[in-house]
Write an enzyme that holds these catalytic residues in place. Structure first.
Site, PDB file in Angstrom:
ATOM      1  N   ARG A   1      25.359  32.751  35.893  1.00  0.00           N
ATOM      2  CA  ARG A   1      26.445  33.221  36.751  1.00  0.00           C
ATOM      3  C   ARG A   1      27.410  32.074  37.070  1.00  0.00           C
ATOM      4  O   ARG A   1      26.985  30.911  37.189  1.00  0.00           O
ATOM      5  CB  ARG A   1      25.815  33.744  38.042  1.00  0.00           C
ATOM      6  CG  ARG A   1      26.765  34.186  39.139  1.00  0.00           C
ATOM      7  CD  ARG A   1      27.113  35.613  39.002  1.00  0.00           C
ATOM      8  NE  ARG A   1      27.621  36.193  40.246  1.00  0.00           N
ATOM      9  CZ  ARG A   1      28.336  37.302  40.267  1.00  0.00           C
ATOM     10  NH1 ARG A   1      28.643  37.938  39.148  1.00  0.00           N
ATOM     11  NH2 ARG A   1      28.735  37.809  41.405  1.00  0.00           N
TER      12      ARG A   1
ATOM     13  N   THR B   1      31.985  45.423  33.110  1.00  0.00           N
ATOM     14  CA  THR B   1      30.855  44.579  32.761  1.00  0.00           C
ATOM     15  C   THR B   1      30.243  45.210  31.520  1.00  0.00           C
ATOM     16  O   THR B   1      30.668  46.271  31.103  1.00  0.00           O
ATOM     17  CB  THR B   1      29.852  44.579  33.942  1.00  0.00           C
ATOM     18  OG1 THR B   1      30.521  44.081  35.076  1.00  0.00           O
ATOM     19  CG2 THR B   1      28.626  43.771  33.696  1.00  0.00           C
TER      20      THR B   1
ATOM     21  N   THR C   1      29.603  39.564  32.221  1.00  0.00           N
ATOM     22  CA  THR C   1      30.884  40.076  32.715  1.00  0.00           C
ATOM     23  C   THR C   1      31.901  38.967  32.904  1.00  0.00           C
ATOM     24  O   THR C   1      31.527  37.786  32.991  1.00  0.00           O
ATOM     25  CB  THR C   1      30.654  40.773  34.084  1.00  0.00           C
ATOM     26  OG1 THR C   1      31.858  41.396  34.502  1.00  0.00           O
ATOM     27  CG2 THR C   1      30.217  39.792  35.157  1.00  0.00           C
TER      28      THR C   1
ATOM     29  N   GLU D   1      33.982  39.978  35.444  1.00  0.00           N
ATOM     30  CA  GLU D   1      34.255  40.678  36.706  1.00  0.00           C
ATOM     31  C   GLU D   1      35.194  41.860  36.489  1.00  0.00           C
ATOM     32  O   GLU D   1      34.769  42.837  35.936  1.00  0.00           O
ATOM     33  CB  GLU D   1      34.771  39.727  37.784  1.00  0.00           C
ATOM     34  CG  GLU D   1      34.241  40.017  39.189  1.00  0.00           C
ATOM     35  CD  GLU D   1      34.522  41.375  39.775  1.00  0.00           C
ATOM     36  OE1 GLU D   1      33.623  42.244  39.699  1.00  0.00           O
ATOM     37  OE2 GLU D   1      35.594  41.580  40.348  1.00  0.00           O
TER      38      GLU D   1
ATOM     39  N   SER E   1      25.751  42.264  41.661  1.00  0.00           N
ATOM     40  CA  SER E   1      24.958  43.502  41.621  1.00  0.00           C
ATOM     41  C   SER E   1      24.299  43.688  40.261  1.00  0.00           C
ATOM     42  O   SER E   1      23.651  44.710  40.026  1.00  0.00           O
ATOM     43  CB  SER E   1      25.862  44.713  41.889  1.00  0.00           C
ATOM     44  OG  SER E   1      26.441  44.619  43.158  1.00  0.00           O
TER      45      SER E   1
ATOM     46  N   GLY F   1      29.236  48.274  36.275  1.00  0.00           N
ATOM     47  CA  GLY F   1      29.669  49.175  37.345  1.00  0.00           C
ATOM     48  C   GLY F   1      29.717  48.602  38.746  1.00  0.00           C
ATOM     49  O   GLY F   1      29.583  49.357  39.713  1.00  0.00           O
ATOM     50  N   GLY F   2      29.906  47.292  38.913  1.00  0.00           N
ATOM     51  CA  GLY F   2      29.984  46.745  40.269  1.00  0.00           C
ATOM     52  C   GLY F   2      28.737  47.130  41.053  1.00  0.00           C
ATOM     53  O   GLY F   2      27.623  47.106  40.525  1.00  0.00           O
TER      54      GLY F   2
HETATM   55  N1  GLU Z   1      31.093  41.111  39.220  1.00  0.00           N
HETATM   56  C1  GLU Z   1      30.235  42.240  39.373  1.00  0.00           C
HETATM   57  C2  GLU Z   1      28.876  41.811  39.863  1.00  0.00           C
HETATM   58  O1  GLU Z   1      28.443  40.728  39.571  1.00  0.00           O
HETATM   59  C3  GLU Z   1      30.034  42.950  38.099  1.00  0.00           C
HETATM   60  C4  GLU Z   1      31.317  43.432  37.535  1.00  0.00           C
HETATM   61  C5  GLU Z   1      31.494  44.895  37.665  1.00  0.00           C
HETATM   62  O2  GLU Z   1      30.866  45.652  36.926  1.00  0.00           O
HETATM   63  O3  GLU Z   1      32.258  45.277  38.526  1.00  0.00           O
HETATM   64  O4  GLU Z   1      28.235  42.547  40.551  1.00  0.00           O
END
Ligand code: GLU
Length: 618
Positions: free
Chosen positions: A123, A421, A439, A441, A488, A508-509
């Site tokens: 990360r 992602t 990802t 982001e 996430s 999917g955040g």
């Molecule tokens: N940045 C998001 C996370 O690490 C993932 C990106 C996304 O799918 O929105 O949770």
């Protein structure tokens, strides 16, 4: 739609901005009726590569060219780790808006010979100069979108260091070998499809704002048409240099200088109306990057061992806590409606804890042991009634001795569902398995490509809270020098009697967590195959007053009964593009025994993915 990132400040109180306009409701997607149904079988949008069964190894990703890169690697003697790296590198070419050397990710690996699960945290980190006020200007937090296309949003990319670590420690081949298919694909190019055009449109203003990105991805400032060929010789050269010099090319060589320069002096197109703020990353930040290898999270569920990603991802802890809560209910035998009520309530309480407690464990005390302790889960389960709780519910107290049922109160919650992602799952003939979510982001990250190097820079630092929502409650997810923002991402491997059964993950955040949990429940409790579990219509709660659902779920009798019998309220995910109306685009691999494998990719969402095996079963 879910709380849109673009218009909300970070760390808002739950419920803020959750308006759903009924006139925007969209018709159900045919395939969301689920596989096996007549609608699914005849769906013209269904990927022809959604499922593959056979031997010798398997790869599932969001893209056919990328899955082929993984399979080619397995055929040439690579193992599941090599295949995951080869697939991810190829995704950097064919899915440059959701992957590539400018990003980061989490990898969970089952090592067959050692009978153990390891993880690699690649990360992005905040540059050393980061402070709590990274995204504060004149005393106020920036709007999300203002921050997103800035140099401030760029975290030190972790992906290439992660690939190097993974291949060096666990692979069969050299990183240079694993990059081969991606180099080939970048040189030859790929055919632009409708999903790629949708993703370009989603981030068009941001891509248009940078001369480097216009050159790389746009034609006269507009998306390439469907059917166009996109070649990326710059990325081919970058990968070739990494192949020759190793990861240090990115962290301590000419590319490090180029990344730091781009962040500090973004290549802004003079015609843009956007204000692009420069960032603070230095070559020293890049030189200091090292992937971490935290122990995986682990919970027992229905006789299975579920392994996931530890903090700074909230994937493993939140899924694990929810599974522990659910293990107290006979989900397989209670009515489908009651099971889904319990599923939503388990998420509600788990997300309250996730939002309060999970951050970078090098900077904040994350009570991971408590969050994953079945005894703690019991203190959350006892709050669940047959009626939906009023969110936000308060976090519990996961420090021993657990204080029993705690009372509801105010808590922060935020949710986003952009699928920006990707998830890769691989398995090999030796029994190794990899689940890898990575990802940059948002779709297209910052929108800022590194000039001459062929890839976009992430905006992962906007996963931090921009400011504490409530000054009386500690915020574990504020920016600091070297700190990693909460994620996430939720790559998951499930074992039974010490042997992998399946692996899964999703984009999917925050909906990554609900998507993976729903797939686990569908597969382990509700009698679905992994294929069915991945395709089923989605719903999730984020400690929010309404649960967020695809239209396909709202069209079911279960959804209606959840409202009538249990007071569950729903909002539909919606937006102008098809990809706005979907939650998750999961991929998985199921190990069927005696070396048989079944790869499962998302059949419809985000244009459908690609599941392949080395030797197809006739
Ligand atoms: N940045 C998001 C996370 O690490 C993932 C990106 C996304 O799918 O929105 O949770």
């Amino acid at each position: 739609m879910l709380v849109p990132k673009r218009s909300r400040p970070r760390a808002v109180a739950a419920g803020a901005g959750l308006a759903v306009v009924c006139s925007l409701l969209v018709p159900a997607l045919p395939a969301h009726a689920g596989p096996g149904s007549p609608a699914a079988a005849s769906d013209p949008h269904r990927s022809p590569h959604a499922v593959a069964t056979g031997h010798g190894g398997a790869v599932a990703s969001v893209d056919l060219d990328a899955s082929r890169a993984g399979i080619a690697t397995l055929r040439r003697g690579g193992n599941a780790v090599d295949a995951a790296v080869a697939t991810a590198a190829a995704l950097g070419v064919t899915e440059p808006y959701v992957a590539g050397p400018g990003g980061g990710g989490f990898m969970v690996v089952y090592l067959a010979r050692q009978h153990r699960v390891v993880t690699i945290d690649g990360r992005e980190t905040c540059p050393a100069a980061c402070t709590h006020d990274l995204f504060v200007e004149n005393g106020s937090p920036l709007a999300f979108e203002e921050a997103r296309h800035s140099g401030l949003a760029v975290g030190v990319p972790g992906m290439v260091a992660q690939w190097a670590r993974a291949v060096h420690r666990y692979g069969n081949r050299r990183l240079a070998d694993d990059l081969g298919p991606a180099i080939h694909r970048a040189e030859r190019g790929f055919r632009v499809d409708d999903t790629f055009v949708q993703e370009t449109r989603k981030s068009l203003t941001d891509l248009q704002a940078f001369t480097s990105s216009r050159r790389l991805f746009l034609r006269h400032g507009q998306p390439l048409p469907v059917g166009a060929r996109l070649r990326n010789p710059d990325l081919a050269r970058t990968y070739r240099m990494i192949a020759r010099h190793g990861a240090s090319y990115l962290y301590d060589g000419p590319l490090a200088a180029a990344i730091a320069h781009t962040v500090q002096h973004p290549p802004v197109w003079t015609g843009t109306a956007l204000t692009v703020r420069p960032g603070i990353m230095t070559r020293r930040d890049l030189r200091g990057y090292h992937p971490e290898q935290p122990a995986p999270t682990h919970v027992r569920y229905r006789g299975h061992d579920v392994y996931g990603m530890a903090p700074p991802s909230s994937g493993g802890s939140t899924t694990g806590e929810a599974l522990n809560i659910l293990s107290g209910y006979p989900m397989a035998t209670e009515s489908r409606t009651l099971a889904m009520h319990h599923y939503l309530e388990a998420l509600r309480y788990s997300f309250a804890d996730r939002n309060r407690y999970v951050g970078d464990p090098d900077y904040v005390d994350v009570p991971l042991h408590g969050l994953l302790d079945p005894a703690y889960a019991a203190t959350r389960r006892c709050l669940i009634t047959d009626q939906a709780a009023a969110s936000p519910v308060a976090p519990g107290d996961p420090y021993r001795p657990y204080s029993g049922c705690s009372s509801p109160g105010a808590a922060a919650a935020a949710a986003d569902h952009e699928q920006s992602t990707n998830n890769v799952v691989t398995a090999d003939r030796w029994g190794n398995v990899v689940a890898y979510t990575n990802t940059i982001e948002q779709f297209a990250g910052t929108g800022m490509a590194v000039p001459g190097y062929g890839f976009l820079l992430n905006n992962e630092m906007t996963d931090f809270d921009f400011a504490a929502a409530d000054p009386t409650v500690p915020d574990v997810n504020l920016p600091e020098g070297g700190k990693i923002p909460r994620s996430s991402m939720n790559p998951t491997i499930v074992l039974r009697h010490g042997t992998p059964v399946f692996a899964v993950g999703s984009p999917g955040g925050a909906t990554i967590i609900t998507t993976v949990l729903q797939i686990l429940v569908n597969r382990l409790d509700l009698g679905m195959s992994l294929e069915q579990a991945i395709a089923a219509p989605r719903v999730g709660n984020f400690n929010t007053p309404t649960s967020f659902a695809e239209q396909g779920f709202l069209d079911t009798a279960v959804a209606r009964r959840l409202t009538r019998l249990h007071g569950q309220q729903f909002s539909v995910v919606t937006g102008p593009l098809q990809i706005d109306q979907e939650i998750g685009a999961a991929t998985g691999v199921e190990l069927l025994g005696h070396g048989r494998l079944r790869a499962d990719a998302e059949p419809v969402r985000r244009g459908g993915g690609a599941a392949l095996v080395v030797r197809t079963q006739r």
